[in-house]
Design an enzyme around this catalytic site. Structure first.
Site, PDB file in Angstrom:
ATOM      1  N   THR A 160       0.826  -1.204   0.000  1.00 24.64           N
ATOM      2  CA  THR A 160       0.000   0.000   0.000  1.00 24.64           C
ATOM      3  C   THR A 160       0.857   1.250   0.000  1.00 24.64           C
ATOM      4  O   THR A 160       0.639   2.171  -0.795  1.00 24.64           O
ATOM      5  CB  THR A 160      -0.923   0.003   1.232  1.00 24.64           C
ATOM      6  OG1 THR A 160      -1.670  -1.211   1.269  1.00 24.64           O
ATOM      7  CG2 THR A 160      -1.868   1.178   1.188  1.00 24.64           C
ATOM      8  N   THR A 161       1.850   1.303   0.886  1.00 28.19           N
ATOM      9  CA  THR A 161       2.713   2.477   0.999  1.00 28.19           C
ATOM     10  C   THR A 161       3.554   2.658  -0.256  1.00 28.19           C
ATOM     11  O   THR A 161       3.975   3.773  -0.572  1.00 28.19           O
ATOM     12  CB  THR A 161       3.611   2.347   2.242  1.00 28.19           C
ATOM     13  OG1 THR A 161       2.795   2.078   3.385  1.00 28.19           O
ATOM     14  CG2 THR A 161       4.398   3.613   2.504  1.00 28.19           C
ATOM     15  N   ARG A 174      -8.965  -0.280   4.307  1.00 28.59           N
ATOM     16  CA  ARG A 174      -8.716  -0.093   2.875  1.00 28.59           C
ATOM     17  C   ARG A 174      -9.496  -1.080   2.011  1.00 28.59           C
ATOM     18  O   ARG A 174      -9.988  -0.722   0.945  1.00 28.59           O
ATOM     19  CB  ARG A 174      -7.222  -0.208   2.577  1.00 28.59           C
ATOM     20  CG  ARG A 174      -6.419   0.979   3.074  1.00 28.59           C
ATOM     21  CD  ARG A 174      -4.988   0.918   2.575  1.00 28.59           C
ATOM     22  NE  ARG A 174      -4.208   2.065   3.003  1.00 28.59           N
ATOM     23  CZ  ARG A 174      -4.115   3.218   2.351  1.00 28.59           C
ATOM     24  NH1 ARG A 174      -4.777   3.369   1.220  1.00 28.59           N
ATOM     25  NH2 ARG A 174      -3.378   4.197   2.818  1.00 28.59           N
ATOM     26  N   LYS A 220      -0.016  -9.912   8.677  1.00 31.11           N
ATOM     27  CA  LYS A 220       0.126  -8.485   8.957  1.00 31.11           C
ATOM     28  C   LYS A 220      -1.264  -8.000   9.347  1.00 31.11           C
ATOM     29  O   LYS A 220      -2.162  -7.908   8.517  1.00 31.11           O
ATOM     30  CB  LYS A 220       0.641  -7.723   7.743  1.00 31.11           C
ATOM     31  CG  LYS A 220       0.698  -6.206   7.973  1.00 31.11           C
ATOM     32  CD  LYS A 220       1.069  -5.441   6.715  1.00 31.11           C
ATOM     33  CE  LYS A 220       1.022  -3.933   6.983  1.00 31.11           C
ATOM     34  NZ  LYS A 220       1.344  -3.140   5.759  1.00 31.11           N
ATOM     35  N   ILE A 244       5.192  -4.605  10.083  1.00 32.26           N
ATOM     36  CA  ILE A 244       5.400  -4.131   8.717  1.00 32.26           C
ATOM     37  C   ILE A 244       5.008  -2.666   8.738  1.00 32.26           C
ATOM     38  O   ILE A 244       3.840  -2.316   8.872  1.00 32.26           O
ATOM     39  CB  ILE A 244       4.594  -4.952   7.704  1.00 32.26           C
ATOM     40  CG1 ILE A 244       5.109  -6.402   7.700  1.00 32.26           C
ATOM     41  CG2 ILE A 244       4.714  -4.349   6.311  1.00 32.26           C
ATOM     42  CD1 ILE A 244       4.414  -7.324   6.725  1.00 32.26           C
ATOM     43  N   TYR A 247     -13.174  -4.446  -2.610  1.00 35.68           N
ATOM     44  CA  TYR A 247     -14.269  -3.946  -3.448  1.00 35.68           C
ATOM     45  C   TYR A 247     -15.378  -4.974  -3.630  1.00 35.68           C
ATOM     46  O   TYR A 247     -16.553  -4.659  -3.440  1.00 35.68           O
ATOM     47  CB  TYR A 247     -13.764  -3.464  -4.822  1.00 35.68           C
ATOM     48  CG  TYR A 247     -14.867  -2.789  -5.624  1.00 35.68           C
ATOM     49  CD1 TYR A 247     -15.239  -1.479  -5.346  1.00 35.68           C
ATOM     50  CD2 TYR A 247     -15.547  -3.472  -6.622  1.00 35.68           C
ATOM     51  CE1 TYR A 247     -16.260  -0.873  -6.042  1.00 35.68           C
ATOM     52  CE2 TYR A 247     -16.584  -2.872  -7.329  1.00 35.68           C
ATOM     53  CZ  TYR A 247     -16.937  -1.572  -7.037  1.00 35.68           C
ATOM     54  OH  TYR A 247     -17.954  -0.976  -7.719  1.00 35.68           O
ATOM     55  N   TYR A 291      -2.634 -10.314   4.837  1.00 37.39           N
ATOM     56  CA  TYR A 291      -2.635  -8.889   5.167  1.00 37.39           C
ATOM     57  C   TYR A 291      -4.072  -8.449   5.375  1.00 37.39           C
ATOM     58  O   TYR A 291      -4.837  -8.333   4.417  1.00 37.39           O
ATOM     59  CB  TYR A 291      -1.963  -8.113   4.035  1.00 37.39           C
ATOM     60  CG  TYR A 291      -1.912  -6.608   4.183  1.00 37.39           C
ATOM     61  CD1 TYR A 291      -2.138  -5.963   5.398  1.00 37.39           C
ATOM     62  CD2 TYR A 291      -1.625  -5.814   3.078  1.00 37.39           C
ATOM     63  CE1 TYR A 291      -2.072  -4.590   5.518  1.00 37.39           C
ATOM     64  CE2 TYR A 291      -1.549  -4.432   3.176  1.00 37.39           C
ATOM     65  CZ  TYR A 291      -1.782  -3.823   4.389  1.00 37.39           C
ATOM     66  OH  TYR A 291      -1.713  -2.452   4.490  1.00 37.39           O
TER      67      TYR A 291
END
Length: 293
Positions: free
Chosen positions: A44-45, A138, A163, A205, A107, A133
């Site tokens: 993501t980052t 998100r 994570k 993380i 989504y 994750y």
């Protein structure tokens, strides 16, 4: 397989939004020198949502090449399409990654059964171990503890860690109860790292590790040694920075922070991500000052 401070690496872009490989290689080298225990490219980052598949795994390949086996590389490879996610696992392996970081389908909003079936399908053909994750803020999809325990119990050699960015600290204990103390739990929230580790986690993380890799590594080492007084001191020193990096849409604030601690670091972002607001930049400046950076 994993523990300690693991940065979710930013991806340096120039003003035109093009990947700056030289800056990325320097970032990887600095992270290893400062004590990071593994690397996560294209999460993501790392603005993976704005990368083409070709760009994504080319960047993973650069990370692997620069790391040269000194630390493991966990490639971001998730998708809301199970078939695409399966193909991404093979692409990550071909790029040289040691493991893959996989979100549940976003989504689509599958049921808990759908989440299980997604990971069951990936387990059938994965060439890599997988770090689950869970980041409901998100994905809008939350891997409930019962589902995570079911996934890992069914495929313990595939799903080697989680994570957990749910922000729900009780889940550390729930996961331990269902999977045993040896299952690797990594925080996905820097600001919760102290409490997460005290409950049984063994690392993070991290977003903050991009800009404060040595401090984050030292914090994790203190936790691993059971020295929670020292760990709390590091936590207090870093806390304002942790929170400041989410005062605007991430990774805007952390990219701004990178330009303050790594002079000349490229400051580009790809739309729809934008430069952080003045108030956010001020918060980051205060956090960096409090951390001594």
């Amino acid at each position: 397989m994993f523990s300690g401070s693991i940065p979710a690496l930013v991806t340096p872009f120039d003003a035109q939004g093009e990947f700056v490989e030289s800056a990325y290689r320097e970032l990887v080298e600095w992270q290893i020198a400062e004590g990071s225990s593994a690397l996560v490219p294209c999460g993501t980052t790392g603005e993976a949502a704005t990368l083409t598949k070709e760009e994504q795994f080319a960047i993973v390949r650069v990370c692997v090449d620069q790391a040269k086996g000194r630390v493991p590389v966990i490639a971001g490879a998730g998708s809301n399409d199970t078939r695409v996610a399966a193909a991404n696992l093979h692409a990550a392996r071909e790029a040289g990654a040691d493991a893959a970081l996989m979100v549940p389908p976003y989504y689509n909003r599958p049921s808990q059964e759908g989440i299980y079936r997604h990971f069951e399908a990936l387990a059938a053909d994965t060439p890599l171990p997988i770090v689950l994750y869970n980041v409901p803020a998100r994905t809008v999809t939350d891997i409930q503890p019962e589902t995570l325990i079911r996934i890992v119990s069914a495929f313990p050699k595939v799903f080697v860690a989680v994570k957990d960015a749910s922000g729900v600290l009780t889940r550390v204990t729930q996961h331990r109860a269902g999977l045993g103390a040896a299952f690797c739990q990594l925080s996905g929230n820097d600001d919760l790292g102290l409490a997460f580790n005290a409950n049984g986690g063994i690392g993070c993380i991290s977003v903050t590790a991009n800009v404060a890799p040595r401090l984050c590594a030292d914090f994790q080492r203190a936790c691993a040694a059971g020295d929670y007084a020292t760990a709390r001191d590091f936590h207090d020193r870093l806390f304002a920075l942790h929170t400041s990096l989410f005062t605007d849409a991430s990774p805007g604030p952390v990219k701004y922070a990178m330009t303050k601690v790594r002079l000349g670091f490229p400051d580009g972002l790809r739309l729809p991500m934008t430069w952080p607001s003045e108030a956010s930049r001020a918060a980051v400046d205060a956090g960096l000052q409090r951390a001594g950076l």
